[in-house]
Design a protein around this motif. Structure first.
Motif, PDB file in Angstrom:
ATOM      1  N   VAL A 273       0.854  -1.188   0.000  1.00  0.00           N
ATOM      2  CA  VAL A 273       0.000   0.000   0.000  1.00  0.00           C
ATOM      3  C   VAL A 273       0.893   1.241   0.000  1.00  0.00           C
ATOM      4  CG1 VAL A 273      -1.853  -1.170   1.258  1.00  0.00           C
ATOM      5  CG2 VAL A 273      -0.156   0.149   2.541  1.00  0.00           C
ATOM      6  N   ALA A 274       0.303   2.377  -0.365  1.00  0.00           N
ATOM      7  CA  ALA A 274       1.044   3.641  -0.345  1.00  0.00           C
ATOM      8  C   ALA A 274       0.983   4.238   1.067  1.00  0.00           C
ATOM      9  CB  ALA A 274       0.428   4.608  -1.348  1.00  0.00           C
ATOM     10  N   LEU A 275       1.954   5.116   1.355  1.00  0.00           N
ATOM     11  CA  LEU A 275       2.026   5.728   2.688  1.00  0.00           C
ATOM     12  C   LEU A 275       0.694   6.374   3.070  1.00  0.00           C
ATOM     13  CD1 LEU A 275       3.775   6.514   5.134  1.00  0.00           C
ATOM     14  CD2 LEU A 275       4.523   8.534   3.859  1.00  0.00           C
ATOM     15  N   GLU A 276       0.077   7.052   2.097  1.00  0.00           N
ATOM     16  CA  GLU A 276      -1.168   7.768   2.420  1.00  0.00           C
ATOM     17  C   GLU A 276      -2.326   6.824   2.762  1.00  0.00           C
ATOM     18  OE1 GLU A 276       1.010   8.378   0.116  1.00  0.00           O
ATOM     19  OE2 GLU A 276       0.159   8.829  -1.851  1.00  0.00           O
ATOM     20  N   ASP A 277      -2.197   5.526   2.420  1.00  0.00           N
ATOM     21  CA  ASP A 277      -3.293   4.581   2.679  1.00  0.00           C
ATOM     22  C   ASP A 277      -3.207   3.914   4.045  1.00  0.00           C
ATOM     23  OD1 ASP A 277      -4.243   5.042   0.124  1.00  0.00           O
ATOM     24  OD2 ASP A 277      -2.975   3.465  -0.736  1.00  0.00           O
ATOM     25  N   VAL A 278      -2.063   4.073   4.726  1.00  0.00           N
ATOM     26  CA  VAL A 278      -1.825   3.234   5.895  1.00  0.00           C
ATOM     27  C   VAL A 278      -2.743   3.600   7.071  1.00  0.00           C
ATOM     28  CG1 VAL A 278       0.085   4.512   7.004  1.00  0.00           C
ATOM     29  CG2 VAL A 278       0.056   2.046   7.051  1.00  0.00           C
ATOM     30  N   ILE A 279      -3.081   4.888   7.184  1.00  0.00           N
ATOM     31  CA  ILE A 279      -3.933   5.298   8.320  1.00  0.00           C
ATOM     32  C   ILE A 279      -5.275   4.563   8.244  1.00  0.00           C
ATOM     33  CG2 ILE A 279      -5.101   7.256   9.432  1.00  0.00           C
ATOM     34  CD1 ILE A 279      -2.859   9.048   8.265  1.00  0.00           C
ATOM     35  N   GLY A 280      -5.808   4.443   7.043  1.00  0.00           N
ATOM     36  CA  GLY A 280      -7.104   3.797   6.854  1.00  0.00           C
ATOM     37  C   GLY A 280      -7.096   2.301   7.126  1.00  0.00           C
ATOM     38  N   LEU A 281      -5.905   1.700   7.241  1.00  0.00           N
ATOM     39  CA  LEU A 281      -5.839   0.253   7.471  1.00  0.00           C
ATOM     40  C   LEU A 281      -5.678  -0.112   8.945  1.00  0.00           C
ATOM     41  CD1 LEU A 281      -3.597  -0.761   4.449  1.00  0.00           C
ATOM     42  CD2 LEU A 281      -5.969  -1.457   4.863  1.00  0.00           C
ATOM     43  N   ALA A 282      -5.551   0.908   9.804  1.00  0.00           N
ATOM     44  CA  ALA A 282      -5.304   0.624  11.228  1.00  0.00           C
ATOM     45  C   ALA A 282      -6.443  -0.185  11.841  1.00  0.00           C
ATOM     46  CB  ALA A 282      -5.113   1.940  11.990  1.00  0.00           C
ATOM     47  N   ASP A 283      -7.672   0.184  11.532  1.00  0.00           N
ATOM     48  CA  ASP A 283      -8.813  -0.557  12.093  1.00  0.00           C
ATOM     49  C   ASP A 283      -8.782  -2.013  11.647  1.00  0.00           C
ATOM     50  OD1 ASP A 283     -10.139   1.401  13.626  1.00  0.00           O
ATOM     51  OD2 ASP A 283     -10.932   2.322  11.805  1.00  0.00           O
ATOM     52  N   ASP A 284      -8.427  -2.232  10.385  1.00  0.00           N
ATOM     53  CA  ASP A 284      -8.442  -3.597   9.851  1.00  0.00           C
ATOM     54  C   ASP A 284      -7.440  -4.487  10.580  1.00  0.00           C
ATOM     55  OD1 ASP A 284     -10.357  -2.902   8.086  1.00  0.00           O
ATOM     56  OD2 ASP A 284      -9.099  -2.966   6.300  1.00  0.00           O
ATOM     57  N   ILE A 285      -6.230  -3.985  10.817  1.00  0.00           N
ATOM     58  CA  ILE A 285      -5.237  -4.871  11.457  1.00  0.00           C
ATOM     59  C   ILE A 285      -5.639  -5.142  12.904  1.00  0.00           C
ATOM     60  CG2 ILE A 285      -3.487  -3.119  12.170  1.00  0.00           C
ATOM     61  CD1 ILE A 285      -1.459  -5.420  11.093  1.00  0.00           C
ATOM     62  N   LEU A 286      -6.220  -4.159  13.576  1.00  0.00           N
ATOM     63  CA  LEU A 286      -6.638  -4.390  14.972  1.00  0.00           C
ATOM     64  C   LEU A 286      -7.812  -5.363  15.031  1.00  0.00           C
ATOM     65  CD1 LEU A 286      -6.246  -0.824  16.519  1.00  0.00           C
ATOM     66  CD2 LEU A 286      -4.627  -2.735  16.509  1.00  0.00           C
ATOM     67  N   ALA A 287      -8.610  -5.405  13.977  1.00  0.00           N
ATOM     68  CA  ALA A 287      -9.757  -6.320  13.940  1.00  0.00           C
ATOM     69  C   ALA A 287      -9.365  -7.694  13.400  1.00  0.00           C
ATOM     70  CB  ALA A 287     -10.867  -5.726  13.085  1.00  0.00           C
ATOM     71  N   GLY A 288      -8.063  -7.919  13.141  1.00  0.00           N
ATOM     72  CA  GLY A 288      -7.624  -9.231  12.648  1.00  0.00           C
ATOM     73  C   GLY A 288      -8.079  -9.499  11.230  1.00  0.00           C
ATOM     74  N   LYS A 289      -8.235  -8.435  10.425  1.00  0.00           N
ATOM     75  CA  LYS A 289      -8.741  -8.621   9.060  1.00  0.00           C
ATOM     76  C   LYS A 289      -7.644  -8.560   8.007  1.00  0.00           C
ATOM     77  CE  LYS A 289     -13.324  -6.611   9.821  1.00  0.00           C
ATOM     78  NZ  LYS A 289     -14.079  -5.369   9.647  1.00  0.00           N
TER      79      LYS A 289
END
Ligand code: NAP
Length: 328
Positions: free
Chosen positions: A303-319
């Motif tokens: 992913v690009a640097l600008e996309d990483v903030i939006g993925l925080a919820d996903d990793i915490l939810a085990g997705k």
């Protein structure tokens, strides 16, 4: 050397918590240290998810860039150990926690924290591995030091996550029979391709069980903690060992002393953040040797640097499946 501006995800403290956003910054964001690195790639780890969301008190200094790992090339160095152009990797040491980290096109760190990349690994491949893969290797090395015999049955919990998926790949390649515990049965194909011999549904180990259960596991890599870890310990065979590195399922450990005093089971704590330099170099050399380029491709999304903030919820939810490389 100080020159120009660069982009970084910056966390800033507010009265109520923190703000987080992509900014154009300059060297004043970076702490004083002897090596400056042009960051090529970072990654998204579970801890980064917590940091980006302002959870778990991960970030200890502001303003700073989160990101607990990075790979790139040395831009300037006051250390005799590194020269401009050297490819390097960094994991741990509090970087991305109390020191500006890898979600930034430039980082400045202490030379003793850096590892020169083994020639077999590009910066991108090093970040396909990242903190998660490095931690998986430390778990494997701990089980090996304990003497878990090849061919034995080893359980990996949180198997479809970053640490878990690389642990599955490493252990199967090294000749263990790997059972992958996952809450995502739909990832069976992914886990089987990584070398898992059997997929076990997470629900099998989620409820409190007997303090001693049928002896099954010669060893285990646990990334989740909590009741699952207690059940893993209770079913670990005599003289077996469990390498515990994570808390994705909880920080408690509702166990008894029985596995330890009646079966000689060992609980091996794994801390990648402060791992000594010699063990770091050994782990990275082993990772470069044991994992192929095809392995790393199969484990990663970019992913690009600008996309990483939006993925925080996903990793915490085990997705998030496997590893997420962040292109800087
Ligand atoms: N000790 C260290 O030095 C060190 C270093 C790196 C990471 N860690 C820790 O290791 C853990 C894994 O990190 P990671 O980066 O691999 O994270 P990750 O990619 O999010 O993987 C965690 C996996 O745990 C499973 N999981 C999630 N929520 C769960 C729950 N409530 N109960 C049981 N299982 C759950 C999921 O796998 P399935 O869907 O397959 O079940 C998830 O993919 C984290 O706790 C992290 O903080 C520690």
């Amino acid at each position: 050397m100080s020159s120009g501006t660069f982009k970084a995800i910056v966390a800033r403290k507010t009265d109520t918590g923190q703000t987080i956003g992509l900014e154009e910054v300059d060297d004043t964001l970076l702490p004083a240290a002897d090596v400056t690195v042009d960051v090529a790639y970072s990654t998204l780890n579970y801890k980064d998810g917590l940091a980006l969301k302002g959870l778990g008190r991960i970030l200890r200094t502001f303003p700073m860039a989160p990101g607990v790992d990075f790979a790139g090339t040395v831009r300037s160095s006051d250390s005799p150990d590194f020269a401009p152009g050297d490819p390097v990797v960094l994991t741990g040491w509090g970087v991305g926690e109390n020191w500006s980290g890898g979600f930034s096109a430039r980082a400045r760190v202490k030379s003793e924290w850096l590892v020169k990349l083994p020639p077999a690994l590009s910066p991108r491949q090093a970040m396909a591995i990242g903190t998660a893969g490095f931690t998986a290797m430390l778990c494997v090395m701990a089980l090996e030091r304990h003497g878990i015999a090849k061919g034995g049955e080893v359980l990996v919990t949180g198997a479809a996550g970053g640490v878990g998926s690389i642990a599955v790949r490493l252990l199967s390649r090294l000749g263990y029979r790997v059972v992958a515990l996952t809450g995502r049965p739909e990832e069976e194909g992914f886990l089987t391709a990584l070398g898992a011999s059997e997929i076990m549904d997470r629900t099998m180990l989620q409820s409190a069980g007997k303090p001693l259960q049928s002896e099954r596991w010669a060893g285990a890599v646990d990334t989740v903690g909590g009741t699952i870890l207690a059940n893993v310990l209770a079913a670990t065979a005599s003289e077996g060992a469990v390498a515990a590195c994570g808390l994705a399922g909880g920080t408690d450990l509702p166990t008894t002393v029985f596995p330890f005093i009646l079966r000689g089971v060992c609980l091996l704590g794994i801390n990648s953040v402060d791992a000594p330099k010699a063990r770091r170099a050994e782990a990275w050399n082993r990772l470069a040797h044991e994992l192929t380029a095809a392995d790393l491709d199969s484990l990663t999304q970019e992913v690009a640097l600008e996309d990483v903030i939006g993925l925080a919820d996903d990793i915490l939810a085990g997705k998030v499946r496997g590893r997420t490389i962040v292109r800087i």
